[in-house]
Write an enzyme that holds these catalytic residues in place. Structure first.
Site: not given
Ligand code: NOJ
Ligand code: CA
Length: 704
Positions: A179, A414, A483, A501, A507
């Site tokens: 990220e 999650e 993730e 992702e 985000e």
């Protein structure tokens, strides 16, 4: 019709084995069109090495291959060739979903069997495959005495010796995360020390600052494009690439908590080490090398795997309109205080479902539906059970309400990084969704990994992510992983591994300085080479001032639309709040029509024009339909691009609806100024597309 089981036909394979006596020490294998070739050789001391040529140019200099082990001596010299086998392969296969209807898998192969000359007598094979669009090679360890019980790899020493200091687009070699904003520098200037502070986080780890995660993409002085990555990452550690002073990239594997890189047993193979080679940036993005280096589809029944657009009770949490948790958040939690602001209520879910029904958007993701979010990000363990809804969320009622309106819920797990715990809950959690008829879920690993000390990209997690994909397939569930481990072409084998992702996605614009406008002009040639991306585009309220006056998306509204075409994903989110897709009088926002119309599964895809970091123009044809879509995005510079529509069927007339930036649009101070035009076009038409700074253009072409 979207779900044809992958078929293979026209497979032509031939095999030639050379006896070792007649071989010299140099063997070359070339691509079917002769443009690319790999030459394998053994050095004086018996070390395996290779070079790569493109036309008459050497693109990879003499590069070493080898291993270091914990329980055995290194394996990198003192080797001799015991056999060389050659093979060709040519087939066409049909993906269950994807960028195009058919994929050609055409290569020439060289398999070199090596044996140690000393009394160890260990054996390793090197398999090289040369395609027109790049090369792949891997190590194969056949069954042998010294490696039957356990093999601890401490280092893989695969080298890619560059021939020059190329321009590169890279992110740091973080063992936990992809990220980051991409940097554009010379290879010699790859230096991630500016990101050193990230190491304070439990879910970030950069050990070598002169190293990058893959795919890493480069442009040579001759204008050739190269991208280094890996294919079929199975039961092995993820690979990062360190840069040496003499411009050689060296594999650096993500370690286990105990420092070992890979725990294995013969027989086994490493992932493929890959180099994609293109004469344009677009060539890279249209290469199927990674999927071709994976095994064919293993799933027999795939009709439940459905590419779709989806909305979500999601952005509202990121901008702070509501929260994941229902109770007051524990200290150290990532969450904001819950209570009356809880997002995932039965009532709110119904509001979204009504919107989806009206807009004809198939999927709805609901995050924060299950108990435990108060502890998300804290040191507590096992607080998510993945099955207990909050008291203000009636899962059965929401599920029924959705089904009656032909809306498909996208489930959410999650894990907060607690992967071992998740494994103990997998069956129960998948069973619940299966019973409700839910076929798509989003997973997440936002937090440090438990078991403690393991990294998101190490072998322990590579095994975990695979277990989840395989288990999900048993319950007829498709995965959107956040993730995640990077994509390595496994979607061919497991088409329920739909999107992920593994990127600095939308985000970040909600709660950080976000991404510069050029970000989305780099992604198609870096991150997206590894597979579909859940970037979550479609933000219409670009500045969301009602919720935050500092943050904003650094793009225009038209740019947001173009991303549905530019960034490929079989699950594509319409990420904004439903109310932002409506005008004050309750009608759909005129620009929302493009999101309603745009496809998510394709018969054909073409990168029409691109320069990495500057702009991209992409066109795709909808699966089983004569409708085309075009997306163009630019960086911080305004730009005019002439685009020939020669991809359209000749002899047909199309109605083009053009969603573009208004003359005075600008990502910073006037991001939502737009214009919509319609006109008739044919394959002979050339369009002039003007894009504002941070802008873009989206076009639908409907055959008349
Ligand atoms: C991070 C993910 O990227 C994001 O999409 C999600 O909303 C949160 N984690 C919560 O799971
Ligand atoms: Ca630029």
């Amino acid at each position: 019709m979207h779900h044809l089981k992958a078929l293979s036909f026209a497979v032509i394979s031939s095999l030639i084995i050379f006896s070792c006596d007649v071989m010299n020490k140099l063997s070359t294998v070339s691509s079917p069109n002769g443009n690319l070739s790999v030459t394998f050789s053994l050095s004086e001391s018996g070390s395996p090495q290779y070079t790569v040529q493109h036309g008459n140019t050497q693109i990879i200099d003499t590069s070493g291959l080898g291993f270091e082990f914990r329980n055995l001596p290194p394996l990198k010299d003192g080797l001799q060739i015991s056999s060389i086998e050659r093979r060709s392969h040519n087939e066409t296969w049909q993906p269950v979903w994807g960028e195009q209807e058919e994929v050609r898998n055409h290569y020439n192969e060289l398999l070199v069997s090596l044996k140690e000359t000393d009394n160890q007598e260990r054996v390793v094979k090197l398999r090289f495959r040369v395609f027109n669009d790049g090369i792949g090679f891997r190590y194969e360890f056949p069954l042998q005495k010294s490696m039957t019980d356990s093999l601890y790899i401490m280092n893989e020493q695969t080298e890619f010796a560059l021939t020059d200091d190329h321009t590169s687009w890279w992110i740091p070699a973080d063992y936990d995360s992809y990220e980051y904003n991409y940097k554009q520098t010379k290879v010699s200037e790859i230096d991630a020390s500016e990101f050193a502070g990230e190491n304070e986080r439990v879910d970030r780890q950069i050990d070598n600052f002169n190293a990058a995660n893959t795919p890493i993409t480069m442009k040579t002085g001759d204008g050739l494009y190269l991208s280094f990555h890996e294919a079929n990452l199975t039961d092995y550690a993820g690979m990062t690439l360190g840069v040496t002073d003499d411009l050689t990239l060296v594999s650096e594997l993500v370690p286990w908590a105990d420092g070992t890189k890979v725990k294995a047993k013969a027989p086994f193979s490493t992932p493929w080490r890959t180099i994609q080679v293109g004469e344009s940036a677009g060539d890279l993005a249209q290469s199927f090398l990674l999927q071709n280096l994976n095994e064919p589809n293993k799933l027999e029944e795939t009709s439940w795997i459905e590419p779709m657009k989806y909305t979500g009770i999601w952005w509202e949490m990121h901008i702070g309109k509501s929260s994941w948790g229902m109770e007051e958040a524990a200290e150290g939690s990532f969450d904001t205080p819950g209570g009356s602001t809880h997002g995932a209520t039965t009532e709110n879910a119904k509001r979204y479902i009504d919107f989806n029904e009206r807009a004809d958007i198939k999927g709805l993701l609901i995050e924060g539906w299950n108990t435990g979010w108060e502890y998300w990000g804290t040191d507590s363990l096992g607080f998510f059970d993945f099955t207990t809804p909050y008291p203000d969320f009636d899962l059965q009622e929401v599920s029924n309400y959705a089904k009656e309106r032909n809306v498909a819920l996208v489930g959410h797990h999650e894990t907060s990084g607690q992967a071992a715990h998740y494994e103990t809950r997998l069956d129960t959690a998948f069973q619940l969704y299966h019973d409700l008829g839910i076929h798509h879920i989003k997973t997440g690993y936002a937090g440090g990994i438990i078991p403690k000390g393991e990294y998101h990209h190490g072998q322990w997690m590579v095994r975990h992510y695979r277990k989840v994909v395989e288990k999900a397939a048993e319950y007829q569930i498709g995965i959107n992983a956040h993730e995640p481990i990077k994509g390595t072409g496994l979607r061919r084998t497991y088409p329920n591994m739909m999107t992920r992702e593994g990127i600095r996605g939308m985000e970040y614009n909600a709660w950080s300085e976000g991404m510069p406008p050029e970000h989305t002009t780099i992604l198609p040639f870096t991150r997206v080479l590894s597979g579909p991306i859940d970037y979550t585009p479609g933000i219409f309220d670009i500045t969301f001032d009602e919720y935050s006056d500092e943050e904003q998306v650094k793009s225009t509204l038209a740019n947001q639309l173009a991303l549905y075409v530019v960034l490929y994903s079989p699950m594509q989110m319409a990420a904004d709040l439903p109310e932002n897709y409506l005008t004050d009088d309750g009608n759909f926002h005129p620009m929302f029509q493009f999101i309603r119309d745009v496809a998510v599964d394709w018969d054909a895809s073409h990168i029409l024009d691109a320069e990495i970091g500057d702009y991209v123009v992409t066109a795709r044809k909808e699966k089983n339909n004569d409708t085309w879509f075009l997306g163009a995005v630019t960086d911080e510079n305004e730009r005019t691009k002439e685009v020939s529509l020669n991809f359209l069927d000749t002899g047909k007339t199309y109605k083009a609806t053009i969603y573009q930036d208004a003359d005075n649009a600008h990502w910073q101070d006037n991001p939502t100024a737009y214009e919509i035009k319609t006109r008739e076009v044919t394959a002979d038409t050339t369009l002039e597309l003007w894009m504002a700074p941070g802008g873009g253009t989206a076009i639908s072409f409907e055959a008349l």
